[in-house]
Design an enzyme around this catalytic site. Sequence first.
Site, PDB file in Angstrom:
ATOM      1  N   ARG A 193     -10.412 -11.345   1.712  1.00  0.00           N
ATOM      2  CA  ARG A 193     -11.288 -12.353   1.103  1.00  0.00           C
ATOM      3  C   ARG A 193     -10.618 -13.721   1.063  1.00  0.00           C
ATOM      4  NH1 ARG A 193     -11.675  -8.863  -4.333  1.00  0.00           N
ATOM      5  NH2 ARG A 193     -11.349  -7.278  -2.722  1.00  0.00           N
ATOM      6  N   LYS A 240       0.839  -1.195   0.000  1.00  0.00           N
ATOM      7  CA  LYS A 240       0.000   0.000   0.000  1.00  0.00           C
ATOM      8  C   LYS A 240       0.878   1.251   0.000  1.00  0.00           C
ATOM      9  CE  LYS A 240      -3.981  -1.768   2.642  1.00  0.00           C
ATOM     10  NZ  LYS A 240      -5.007  -1.576   1.607  1.00  0.00           N
TER      11      LYS A 240
HETATM   12  N1  BES Z   1      -8.218  -3.747   4.370  1.00  0.00           N
HETATM   13  C1  BES Z   1      -8.348  -3.310   3.038  1.00  0.00           C
HETATM   14  C2  BES Z   1      -9.626  -2.519   2.779  1.00  0.00           C
HETATM   15  C3  BES Z   1      -9.655  -1.126   3.344  1.00  0.00           C
HETATM   16  C4  BES Z   1      -8.987  -0.098   2.713  1.00  0.00           C
HETATM   17  C5  BES Z   1     -10.416  -0.850   4.455  1.00  0.00           C
HETATM   18  C6  BES Z   1      -9.063   1.181   3.221  1.00  0.00           C
HETATM   19  C7  BES Z   1     -10.495   0.430   4.956  1.00  0.00           C
HETATM   20  C8  BES Z   1      -9.818   1.444   4.341  1.00  0.00           C
HETATM   21  C9  BES Z   1      -8.357  -4.510   2.085  1.00  0.00           C
HETATM   22  O1  BES Z   1      -7.573  -5.574   2.464  1.00  0.00           O
HETATM   23  C10 BES Z   1      -7.819  -4.026   0.780  1.00  0.00           C
HETATM   24  O2  BES Z   1      -6.667  -3.692   0.742  1.00  0.00           O
HETATM   25  N2  BES Z   1      -8.663  -3.986  -0.228  1.00  0.00           N
HETATM   26  C11 BES Z   1      -8.295  -3.495  -1.489  1.00  0.00           C
HETATM   27  C12 BES Z   1      -8.840  -4.460  -2.509  1.00  0.00           C
HETATM   28  C13 BES Z   1      -8.311  -4.229  -3.901  1.00  0.00           C
HETATM   29  C14 BES Z   1      -6.849  -4.572  -3.969  1.00  0.00           C
HETATM   30  C15 BES Z   1      -9.130  -5.087  -4.838  1.00  0.00           C
HETATM   31  C16 BES Z   1      -8.911  -2.117  -1.666  1.00  0.00           C
HETATM   32  O3  BES Z   1     -10.030  -1.890  -1.210  1.00  0.00           O
HETATM   33  O4  BES Z   1      -8.232  -1.255  -2.204  1.00  0.00           O
HETATM   34 MG    MG Z   2      -5.590  -5.372   1.766  1.00  0.00          MG
END
Ligand code: BES
Ligand code: MG
Length: 493
Positions: free
Chosen positions: A344, A270
């Site tokens: 997921r 990230k």
């Molecule tokens: N934990 C995150 C989702 C999240 C992001 C929650 C920001 C709260 C605030 C999850 O694991 C994630 O990184 N999801 C990605 C999915 C994408 C790579 C398809 C997302 O939402 O960007």
């Molecule tokens: Mg994630």
Amino acid sequence: MSRLNTLRNENISINNVNSEYLLVGFNSEEKSNSTISELDTRLKNNISTILGMENFDGEFGKNLLIYGDKTLKRIGVYGLGKTEKFTTSAARNLGAMIMKKANSLKIASISIDTFSMKLESDEHLQAFCEGLSLGSYEFNEYKSEVKDANTVSEVEFLNCNNPAILDKAKKLIEGVMLARDVSNHPPNFATPAYLADQAELLNNYPNMSVEIIDVSRFEELGLGAFYGVARGSHRPAKLILIQYKNAGNENPFALVGKGLTFDSGGISLKPGAKMDEMKFDMCGSATVLGVMKAIGELQPKLNIVGAIGATENMPGGFAQLPGDIVKAYNGKTIEILNTDAEGRLVLADVLSYVVDKFKPVAMLDFATLTGAVLIALGHKATGIMGNDEGLIKEVKKASDLTSERVWELPLWDEYAKDIKSSIADVKNLGNDRTAGTIAAGVFLKEFVGDTPWVHMDIAGTAWGVKEPAYQPAVGATGVAVRLVYQLLENRLK
Ligand code: BES
Ligand code: MG
Ligand code: ZN
């Protein structure tokens, strides 16, 4: 962590109250009420004079602080608004507003006049008590010196007709508090092992048993999707299983939580901004712990299973790679296209494991799963999706009763096409950046079989929610603990 210690019923007349702060209510249709008149007599017309001077009209939330005498030191007169708008939600909010005011006055105990506050129905009384407790929550554990800590530790209710509700609300809110605390701890403290320890503590309740499965056994058990996420971290992952049995041999109701104690994104790292917030990526697991705590306290006649997939998502040298293919517990193969879509993957295994081992009658999962749900619903509602109309209705009904808002998104077959992989059964990403929350939902659906199931994407509601007053100014909300307990309670009826 200061706590409201006591909610107590006192059978004394308003005339005999000794109190640092007595709270009375006034709705906007009332010109006066018997409580106000009695106090007025005691304080030689002081109250009616001040209400008149200030044109007090009973508008919701408006309040006046009136100084009394030696024994009845302060009186807070609160507007309740229009009778028809004084819902349980308003009562909950009012409880929190009163608590904030009382704490700002730096006093230790307050008295609530149940009658003039219009808290005579069990539902209003419970919601009000929830507001009192939630509104006094604070998380100070890491401050060497705490300035302005909350001071109120005791609340007495005058002549409330169902004191058992006070006890029930207090126990239920213990669950929300636990969820908030566990979530608010930093990620170097709230590790997967810590979540396992928190679950072990639930063992002290009757009818509760806890099993922890360490990452070293994941491969042998067939938890390949969970293992793929866990392998990049040095902190050992845990599959946490909490069983509560208080209804004979009935099949249980299952609660599954995403417990990512830190989500760096893994190899699909990230960006740095706000990455610290990914300590909250375990809030789904906190919801499960919170509900199980409330269940331990309240001992409903139900069978319930709580399951948590606890791990970090880290880019260690042994981390899974974009392009990897893993096999989930139910035998489906998954192509990893982005290691940051890890929640997921963990849930795929935990959901299918719970279905296989416990044959639940129904299952809910809680997960901070997608940033996309924030784009869709902001901080105001949890996104829900599921495969069973009846269960979705139950969630919506419990949501209405608890004011923990939810909004349904569809899981139509058209969306399921988006997660088909060209070389494995499914991939952990949708086709483009559209409908990201639903893409995660249809992915999970592949792992629940025929079990009635609802997924709750709490990424927008688990933290960063500042309103109404019973939500914390900073940190985690303990979202869905009240909703789920309400749903389970509705099942008892
Ligand atoms: N934990 C995150 C989702 C999240 C992001 C929650 C920001 C709260 C605030 C999850 O694991 C994630 O990184 N999801 C990605 C999915 C994408 C790579 C398809 C997302 O939402 O960007
Ligand atoms: Mg994630
Ligand atoms: Zn995540």
